[in-house]
Design an enzyme around this catalytic site. Structure first.
Site, PDB file in Angstrom:
ATOM      1  CE  LYS A   1     -25.218 -54.103 -49.516  1.00 55.88           C
ATOM      2  NZ  LYS A   1     -24.294 -53.240 -50.132  1.00 55.88           N
TER       3      LYS A   1
ATOM      4  CD  GLU B   1     -22.122 -44.163 -37.104  1.00 56.98           C
ATOM      5  OE1 GLU B   1     -22.497 -42.828 -37.633  1.00 56.98           O
ATOM      6  OE2 GLU B   1     -20.919 -44.654 -37.750  1.00 56.98           O
TER       7      GLU B   1
ATOM      8  CB  CYS C   1     -20.087 -40.527 -39.967  1.00 53.68           C
ATOM      9  SG  CYS C   1     -19.183 -41.741 -38.904  1.00 53.68           S
TER      10      CYS C   1
ATOM     11  CD  GLU D   1     -22.096 -37.367 -43.629  1.00 46.23           C
ATOM     12  OE1 GLU D   1     -22.927 -37.851 -44.201  1.00 46.23           O
ATOM     13  OE2 GLU D   1     -21.337 -37.618 -42.618  1.00 46.23           O
TER      14      GLU D   1
HETATM   15  P1  NDP Z   1     -25.125 -45.192 -48.255  1.00 42.70           P
HETATM   16  O1  NDP Z   1     -25.964 -44.990 -47.256  1.00 42.70           O
HETATM   17  O2  NDP Z   1     -25.738 -45.244 -49.866  1.00 42.70           O
HETATM   18  O3  NDP Z   1     -24.473 -46.791 -48.361  1.00 42.70           O
HETATM   19  C1  NDP Z   1     -24.253 -47.390 -46.997  1.00 42.70           C
HETATM   20  C2  NDP Z   1     -24.863 -48.831 -47.028  1.00 42.70           C
HETATM   21  O4  NDP Z   1     -25.831 -49.053 -47.335  1.00 42.70           O
HETATM   22  C3  NDP Z   1     -23.999 -49.622 -48.391  1.00 42.70           C
HETATM   23  O5  NDP Z   1     -23.566 -50.912 -48.101  1.00 42.70           O
HETATM   24  C4  NDP Z   1     -25.010 -49.617 -49.413  1.00 42.70           C
HETATM   25  O6  NDP Z   1     -24.873 -50.585 -50.160  1.00 42.70           O
HETATM   26  C5  NDP Z   1     -26.436 -49.888 -48.521  1.00 42.70           C
HETATM   27  N1  NDP Z   1     -27.573 -49.336 -48.976  1.00 42.70           N
HETATM   28  C6  NDP Z   1     -27.736 -48.605 -50.098  1.00 42.70           C
HETATM   29  N2  NDP Z   1     -29.134 -48.251 -50.492  1.00 42.70           N
HETATM   30  C7  NDP Z   1     -29.517 -49.266 -49.646  1.00 42.70           C
HETATM   31  C8  NDP Z   1     -31.216 -49.578 -49.522  1.00 42.70           C
HETATM   32  N3  NDP Z   1     -31.847 -48.926 -50.089  1.00 42.70           N
HETATM   33  N4  NDP Z   1     -31.356 -50.508 -48.683  1.00 42.70           N
HETATM   34  C9  NDP Z   1     -30.477 -51.044 -47.853  1.00 42.70           C
HETATM   35  N5  NDP Z   1     -29.125 -50.890 -48.093  1.00 42.70           N
HETATM   36  C10 NDP Z   1     -28.784 -49.884 -48.809  1.00 42.70           C
HETATM   37  O7  NDP Z   1     -23.963 -44.403 -48.549  1.00 42.70           O
HETATM   38  P2  NDP Z   1     -22.920 -44.183 -49.640  1.00 42.70           P
HETATM   39  O8  NDP Z   1     -21.887 -45.217 -49.831  1.00 42.70           O
HETATM   40  O9  NDP Z   1     -23.852 -44.240 -51.089  1.00 42.70           O
HETATM   41  O10 NDP Z   1     -22.351 -42.925 -49.410  1.00 42.70           O
HETATM   42  C11 NDP Z   1     -23.147 -41.684 -49.484  1.00 42.70           C
HETATM   43  C12 NDP Z   1     -22.956 -40.859 -48.507  1.00 42.70           C
HETATM   44  O11 NDP Z   1     -23.311 -41.341 -47.116  1.00 42.70           O
HETATM   45  C13 NDP Z   1     -21.855 -40.207 -48.114  1.00 42.70           C
HETATM   46  O12 NDP Z   1     -21.276 -39.287 -48.939  1.00 42.70           O
HETATM   47  C14 NDP Z   1     -21.903 -39.820 -46.781  1.00 42.70           C
HETATM   48  O13 NDP Z   1     -22.481 -38.823 -46.561  1.00 42.70           O
HETATM   49  C15 NDP Z   1     -22.783 -41.086 -46.110  1.00 42.70           C
HETATM   50  N6  NDP Z   1     -22.044 -41.912 -45.509  1.00 42.70           N
HETATM   51  C16 NDP Z   1     -21.890 -42.042 -44.073  1.00 42.70           C
HETATM   52  C17 NDP Z   1     -21.235 -42.957 -43.221  1.00 42.70           C
HETATM   53  C18 NDP Z   1     -20.823 -43.216 -42.040  1.00 42.70           C
HETATM   54  O14 NDP Z   1     -20.130 -43.549 -41.466  1.00 42.70           O
HETATM   55  N7  NDP Z   1     -21.943 -42.472 -41.044  1.00 42.70           N
HETATM   56  C19 NDP Z   1     -20.445 -43.963 -44.215  1.00 42.70           C
HETATM   57  C20 NDP Z   1     -20.564 -43.899 -45.436  1.00 42.70           C
HETATM   58  C21 NDP Z   1     -21.243 -42.724 -46.085  1.00 42.70           C
HETATM   59  P3  NDP Z   1     -24.150 -49.957 -51.746  1.00 42.70           P
HETATM   60  O15 NDP Z   1     -23.270 -49.300 -51.566  1.00 42.70           O
HETATM   61  O16 NDP Z   1     -23.765 -51.494 -52.235  1.00 42.70           O
HETATM   62  O17 NDP Z   1     -25.072 -49.567 -52.747  1.00 42.70           O
END
Ligand code: NDP
Length: 489
Positions: free
Chosen positions: A176, A251, A285, A384
């Site tokens: 996904k 992660e 991250c 973050e």
């Molecule tokens: P999310 O954690 O929301 O997104 C990561 C993935 O999880 C996406 O595919 C998202 O889907 C999915 N997701 C979101 N909600 C759910 C749920 N309830 N159940 C299952 N899957 C879910 O990160 P964001 O993209 O919203 O980014 C927000 C913050 O996350 C950033 O500002 C940063 O702080 C952090 N982040 C950290 C990363 C890392 O590498 N550690 C990478 C990206 C973000 P969808 O996007 O389609 O909603």
């Protein structure tokens, strides 16, 4: 007209069961990059069932490990051939600079694929010490159907961190992608399709986290969930996975300390720290977003750091002369703006940046930003931001640096700049994080396990260690004696 992308399920390109679609936006221009089928619960169900069939029967289930490896190598070869195309697709999808996708992210992704291709036929159990009349051994088996939920910051690369070891170990997978960046992963699937992976081995269902992501994490047919993203979502994934008690690897975020001692090479510490925070627009991250600088060199270091930060060329990600591209979405840009406002409100001094960059067209550009006079209790020192915003904090000595660096819920990476070899290794032991960089920052290698401690998650991507995330151990007992007759009956 924008290109249309379907879901990839069971080896076929299909519409979403609901017929719904969503637009994917190019962050560099703010324009529509493509229209994508919006997967939901029913599509996840179809994909999981296809992955289950492929895992239990058919060519994949019977394939020799070496042949699995060869297929993965073939995909790596094709990726290399299409590297420029993939780099541009990724840059248009999430705004990473073409220099970052072409010279860092895509080559690193090919390397990951090759690394695990080579491990496919090296998965092995042990023969255990046992009495002469007994044989006792372990098998390392694939777990089954893996659900991979990935973020938008390095879509293809982070997808590959899950996909390659999962497949090398013999699992099947449902991916996904993030709603912001589905296109590059779907283009990647065309390569895997061309190479001839059996139907159902890899499935991609773009859609929203709350619907498709939630359905995948809680699906009874998924045997393991591999997630990269925010700590908040990590918690939701774990809760969803408890329904069927499936293992998860997470992660998550980081608020990583980057510590500069007075004995460091100043110029290289400045240059490395700039890369540590501004690489990929700070949407990393592992980024060094808390910068601790020793009192005695603080002014000199910060003057040079600020001077160079102001020289970074923000601009179109497809322009090879740009040095920092756009943030991923308008929504994310607004979240960065809120953090910057909070920093000012809490009394930190904005040294430079702190505003949108208007000179590059209609995308979501922000200026390299530095906060000084930051204290550890401020939100900009604890949360973050995931953007080009660094919080500079002074420290007095090693003990002070260590205490301040570890004062966070996160524990993903840390950096230490020093020419004192003993201090460097002492700090490496004391820092509570999954990775420590000494005199460098934000390094990655296929061979180096990457992941967090504390609320940065658990489990490891990359390295031989990641194979443990996608295999399980079975213990087999064989009686070589005349037979077990405890009851003498
Ligand atoms: P999310 O954690 O929301 O997104 C990561 C993935 O999880 C996406 O595919 C998202 O889907 C999915 N997701 C979101 N909600 C759910 C749920 N309830 N159940 C299952 N899957 C879910 O990160 P964001 O993209 O919203 O980014 C927000 C913050 O996350 C950033 O500002 C940063 O702080 C952090 N982040 C950290 C990363 C890392 O590498 N550690 C990478 C990206 C973000 P969808 O996007 O389609 O909603």
């Amino acid at each position: 007209m924008a290109a249309f992308y379907q879901l990839f399920i069971d080896g076929k390109w299909v519409d979403a069961a609901s017929g719904r679609t969503f637009e994917s936006i190019n962050p560099g221009t703010g324009e529509v990059n493509g229209v994508v089928a919006e997967g939901g619960e029913e599509d996840i169900d179809r994909a999981v069932n296809a992955a289950r069939r492929a895992f239990e029967s058919g060519p994949w289930a019977k394939m020799a490990p070496g042949d699995r490896g060869r297929l993965l190598y073939k995909a790596a070869q094709k990726m290399s051939e299409k590297l420029d195309f993939l780099a541009e697709t990724e840059s248009k999808d999430n705004g990473l600079l073409i220099n970052e996708t072409k010279h860092i992210a895509m080559p690193a992704t090919v390397d990951v694929l090759e690394f695990y291709a080579g491990l496919a036929n090296k998965v092995q159990g042990d023969t255990l010490a046992s009495p002469a009349d007994r044989l006792n051994y372990t098998l390392k088996e694939p777990i089954g159907v893996v659900g991979a939920i990935v973020p938008w910051n390095f879509p293809i690369m982070i997808t590959m961190w899950k996909l390659a070891p999962a497949l090398a170990a013999g699992n099947t997978i449902v991916i996904k992608p993030a709603e912001q960046t589905p296109i590059s992963t779907l283009e990647l699937m065309k390569i895997f399709e061309d190479v001839g992976f059996p139907d159902g081995v890899i499935n991609v269902v773009p859609g929203y986290g709350e619907t498709a992501g939630q359905a995948l994490a809680s699906h009874s047919g998924v045997d393991k969930v591999a997630f990269t993203g925010s700590t908040h979502t990590g918690r939701l994934i774990m809760q969803a996975a408890t329904k069927h008690l499936k293992p998860v690897s997470l992660e998550l975020g980081g608020k990583n300390p980057n510590i500069v001692f007075e004995d460091a090479d100043l110029e290289s510490a400045v240059n490395g720290s700039l890369f540590g925070i501004y690489f990929a627009q700070g949407q990393v991250c592992a980024s060094g977003s808390r910068m601790f600088v020793q009192d005695s060199i603080y002014d000199e270091f910060m003057d040079l750091f600020a001077k160079k930060a102001e020289m970074i060329r923000v601009g179109d990600p497809l322009d090879p002369t740009s040095q920092m591209g756009p943030q991923v979405t308008e929504k994310h840009l607004q979240s960065i703006e809120r953090y910057v406002a909070a920093g000012v409100e809490e009394g930190a001094s904005l040294r430079t940046g702190g505003e949108r960059y208007q000179g590059a067209g209609g995308g979501y550009y922000y200026t390299p930003t530095i906060f000084e006079n930051v204290t550890s209790d401020m939100r900009i020192a604890q949360e973050e931001i995931f953007g080009p915003v660094v919080s500079a904090i002074r420290f007095t000595d090693e003990a002070d640096a260590l205490a301040k660096a570890n004062d966070t819920i996160y524990g993903l990476t840390s950096g230490v700049w020093t020419n004192d070899i003993k201090r460097g290794h002492r700090m490496a032991r004391g820092l509570k994080s999954g990775t420590v960089y000494i005199n460098t920052f934000s390094m990655l290698d296929s061979a180096a396990p990457f992941g967090g401690t504390k609320q940065s998650g658990f489990g490891r991507d990359l390295g031989i260690e990641a194979m443990d995330m996608y295999t399980q151990t079975k213990n087999v007992w064989v009686d070589l004696s005349d037979g077990l007759n405890w009851y003498g009956l």
